[in-house]
Scaffold this motif. Structure first.
Motif, PDB file in Angstrom:
ATOM      1  N   MET A  52      -3.038  32.518  21.769  1.00 11.02           N
ATOM      2  CA  MET A  52      -3.248  31.721  20.557  1.00 11.02           C
ATOM      3  C   MET A  52      -3.971  32.806  19.454  1.00 11.02           C
TER       4      MET A  52
ATOM      5  N   ASP B 136      -3.362  31.049  16.070  1.00  7.07           N
ATOM      6  CA  ASP B 136      -4.055  29.739  15.862  1.00  7.07           C
ATOM      7  C   ASP B 136      -5.553  29.940  15.204  1.00  7.07           C
TER       8      ASP B 136
ATOM      9  N   GLY C 208       0.241  24.995  19.733  1.00 10.12           N
ATOM     10  CA  GLY C 208       0.644  26.248  20.073  1.00 10.12           C
ATOM     11  C   GLY C 208       1.198  26.175  21.531  1.00 10.12           C
ATOM     12  N   TYR C 209       0.220  25.349  22.521  1.00 11.30           N
ATOM     13  CA  TYR C 209       0.710  25.356  23.607  1.00 11.30           C
ATOM     14  C   TYR C 209       1.933  24.617  24.196  1.00 11.30           C
TER      15      TYR C 209
END
Length: 329
Positions: free
Chosen positions: A84, A87, A317-318
């Motif tokens: 991430m 992010d 994102g995940y």
């Protein structure tokens, strides 16, 4: 004894007791001890503030990574869906559920991780596009990401979880570096981070040498899942802390507090297998579906109002993580 007159004209008597040789000696020794303590404290603080980061961590390695298509593709996946990086180093829209990234800000930095959110100061992830990292060597990036020391030698606060990244396979770090070199250059001025006292001193004790590992086989689900969990730094948000240190016996038990600018208070969830307060009753399919549901664009468009349920969990994102990787986690 000395006599003088006060403002009313009446005598005022002052009595002085001369110091004996013994008392003078004790006073002199006391003053010397206090002076030594002050000098020692000043020296220790000076060392911690200036010399320690470099003492803990070696100079940046002299490496030149080959930016292959394979590495760039792997780095894109890790930086956007697991570690991430993008992010945190972009601007997020807090008015939308899940606070997704604002398109066009990828890697520009500047998102504020504030003391109001629960951090010990105000921290700003730097610009990681080529506009800012053009003068950085690959070795300097490797050291910053995995050991917490910047190009100029100053210590980084682990808002970026370099203590976790330092446990990754070095090849995966190479891939992330290769990928961020391909980001669109964005010129932006990011404020300097301002840790509060005493963190502004203790921050220099935090960098440590990386302890790289080898990525486990994807077929070994438990060790491979642990590797991904460490890279994703799940424990950074899902483990309660006291004065910046994880509470013993509370690994992944949730409860870490986040204060949003609108007054909303969030607490991270318990993601241990406890069946009453954790996710022990979740099936593998349900666990995976909780991430994959955010692939639905309807969630991206959902505006939240003050006091409505919010989350800082970077679902958007995940949700792009491979199903097999979610299964391993």
């Amino acid at each position: 004894m000395n006599t003088e007159r006060n403002f009313r004209g009446t005598p005022t008597v002052h009595t002085y007791f001369p110091l004996t040789p013994c008392m003078k000696k004790v006073l002199k020794i006391t003053l010397i001890i206090l002076a030594v303590i002050v000098v020692a404290i000043t020296a220790v603080v000076g060392y911690v503030k200036t010399a320690l980061p470099g003492a803990n961590v070696a100079d940046a390695s002299d490496i030149k990574i080959e930016y292959t298509a394979e590495r760039i593709e792997r780095g894109k996946y890790l930086a956007n869906a697991v570690a991430m990086c993008i992010d945190c180093h972009s601007i997020r829209d807090l008015s939308v559920f899940g606070a997704p990234m604002i398109a066009g800000t990828e890697g520009k930095g500047g998102e504020k991780f504030s003391k109001e959110l629960g951090f010990p100061g105000d921290f700003y992830p730097p610009n990681i596009t080529p506009a800012a990292l053009g003068t950085w060597t690959d070795g300097e990036l490797l050291r910053a990401i995995t050991e917490g020391v910047s190009k100029d030698g100053h210590a980084l606060f682990p808002v970026m979880p370099y203590l976790s990244f330092g446990q990754m396979d070095k090849e995966d770090i190479y891939s992330i570096i290769a990928y961020i070199r391909t980001l669109k250059p964005i010129e932006s001025t990011v404020p300097a981070s301002e840790p509060m006292f005493p963190v502004n001193i203790l921050i220099n004790t935090m960098p440590k040498p990386a302890s790289f590992t080898t990525i486990p086989s994807k077929d070994e689900l438990v060790p491979y899942g642990k590797y991904l969990l460490t890279m994703a730094a799940c424990s950074e948000c899902h483990t309660p802390m006291d004065k910046g240190k994880p509470l013993e016996g509370k690994y992944l038990a949730g409860g870490l507090k986040f204060n949003l600018p609108d007054g909303t208070v969030l607490r991270s969830a318990n993601i241990t297998p406890d069946k009453q307060t954790g996710i022990g009753n979740w099936t593998e399919e349900y666990f995976i579906s909780r991430f994959k549901m955010y692939s639905d664009s309807a969630y991206v468009q959902h505006k939240v109002v003050p006091k409505e349920f919010k989350t800082l969990m970077p679902w958007f994102g995940y949700t792009n993580m491979e199903t097999h990787d979610l299964k391993a986690i």
